[in-house]
Write a protein that holds these residues in place. Sequence first.
Motif, PDB file in Angstrom:
ATOM      1  N   PRO A 175       0.834  -1.207   0.000  1.00  0.00           N
ATOM      2  CA  PRO A 175       0.000   0.000   0.000  1.00  0.00           C
ATOM      3  C   PRO A 175       0.865   1.251   0.000  1.00  0.00           C
ATOM      4  O   PRO A 175       1.858   1.339   0.716  1.00  0.00           O
ATOM      5  CB  PRO A 175      -0.793  -0.122   1.298  1.00  0.00           C
ATOM      6  CG  PRO A 175       0.090  -0.920   2.205  1.00  0.00           C
ATOM      7  CD  PRO A 175       0.839  -1.871   1.311  1.00  0.00           C
ATOM      8  N   VAL A 176       0.488   2.223  -0.832  1.00  0.00           N
ATOM      9  CA  VAL A 176       1.179   3.508  -0.902  1.00  0.00           C
ATOM     10  C   VAL A 176       0.142   4.600  -0.702  1.00  0.00           C
ATOM     11  O   VAL A 176      -0.722   4.818  -1.554  1.00  0.00           O
ATOM     12  CB  VAL A 176       1.915   3.689  -2.244  1.00  0.00           C
ATOM     13  CG1 VAL A 176       2.590   5.057  -2.300  1.00  0.00           C
ATOM     14  CG2 VAL A 176       2.936   2.579  -2.452  1.00  0.00           C
ATOM     15  N   ALA A 177       0.231   5.282   0.426  1.00  0.00           N
ATOM     16  CA  ALA A 177      -0.705   6.363   0.725  1.00  0.00           C
ATOM     17  C   ALA A 177      -0.286   7.615  -0.023  1.00  0.00           C
ATOM     18  O   ALA A 177       0.864   8.051   0.063  1.00  0.00           O
ATOM     19  CB  ALA A 177      -0.733   6.633   2.230  1.00  0.00           C
ATOM     20  N   ALA A 178      -1.210   8.178  -0.779  1.00  0.00           N
ATOM     21  CA  ALA A 178      -0.930   9.375  -1.576  1.00  0.00           C
ATOM     22  C   ALA A 178      -2.025  10.403  -1.347  1.00  0.00           C
ATOM     23  O   ALA A 178      -3.125  10.083  -0.869  1.00  0.00           O
ATOM     24  CB  ALA A 178      -0.845   9.017  -3.060  1.00  0.00           C
ATOM     25  N   ARG A 179      -1.707  11.650  -1.677  1.00  0.00           N
ATOM     26  CA  ARG A 179      -2.672  12.737  -1.611  1.00  0.00           C
ATOM     27  C   ARG A 179      -2.603  13.514  -2.917  1.00  0.00           C
ATOM     28  O   ARG A 179      -1.509  13.880  -3.363  1.00  0.00           O
ATOM     29  CB  ARG A 179      -2.374  13.666  -0.436  1.00  0.00           C
ATOM     30  CG  ARG A 179      -2.402  12.988   0.919  1.00  0.00           C
ATOM     31  CD  ARG A 179      -1.921  13.919   2.015  1.00  0.00           C
ATOM     32  NE  ARG A 179      -1.760  13.222   3.277  1.00  0.00           N
ATOM     33  CZ  ARG A 179      -1.205  13.754   4.362  1.00  0.00           C
ATOM     34  NH1 ARG A 179      -0.753  15.006   4.320  1.00  0.00           N
ATOM     35  NH2 ARG A 179      -1.082  13.046   5.468  1.00  0.00           N
TER      36      ARG A 179
END
Length: 306
Positions: A13-17
């Motif tokens: 998982p890669v949290a991005a905004r």
Amino acid sequence: MQPCVLTSTGGAPVAARFHAPPGAVRGAVVIGGAMGVKQDYYAHFAQWLSEQGYLVASFDYRGMGDSQRGSLRRLRADLFDWTDDFDTVIAEALARSGGAPLYLIGHSLGAQLPGLLKHRDRVDGLLSVAAGSGYWRDNAPQLRRMVLYFWHVLVPVATRLFGYFPGRKLRKVGDLPAGVVMQWRRWCMNPRYHVGAEGAPVREKFEAARFPVVALSITDDELMTERGTQVLVDCYANAPRRVERIAPADVQARRIGHFGFFRDQFQSSLWQRALTQLQAFRSPGETRDPADGISSRVAPGLLTAH
């Protein structure tokens, strides 16, 4: 601001905004963060840049910040995996931007990885901020006094004891996966950094990069020297490239340092300079048409190759 969780290589998982502009998208910008720095640090800059018409993405590398899931002891990840995370965010930015030009703003580590990207042929420019080779002899003098102890004693011993590098406890860099910090250690022991430590496969990827590189080197950077910046920039051997030096006095400040560029106080100076450079990456007559996806490129003559 729209937070999301993307899926990178191996299901990580890669949290991005994503910060969307109020009107038409002038370009997409992906911010590659520094080692151990959470994407929170770039939030105000990302929001401001989106208000200038750019779709802006920030993210946390796997195991870091909002991307962390469980203990770092169990995470098997290295800097190639973090590059895959970078690629994953770029792919999403490209999908959301409708064929607009794609730019990277790399802070420290974030400017060291783009030569490894699978999507490097889609990049229209890299703005490097306070980035350079991590080779220990190229470190700033005050850092060189303790860096050999750091790499030869503190990192290997602490990483073996904890199963990851407990940087928060030690007040050094931050918590890092074992594979990341040990690979980084190997890079920092080589005069040519990653292209030297990893050999031909990595060197050839950097040499294949053709996107223009502008590196902003900060005169009071306590970590990166001008020489280290030049070594990194020259890894992009066949790209148009240049180094620009910035002193605190240039922006009426007492200090900028390694981390200061992204502070709110520099909105009207350094942030504006970044915006001007993004605009300059697009050469006249070579624009990307969102309807046909044609990529723009800055002609090599527009930048001075060192």
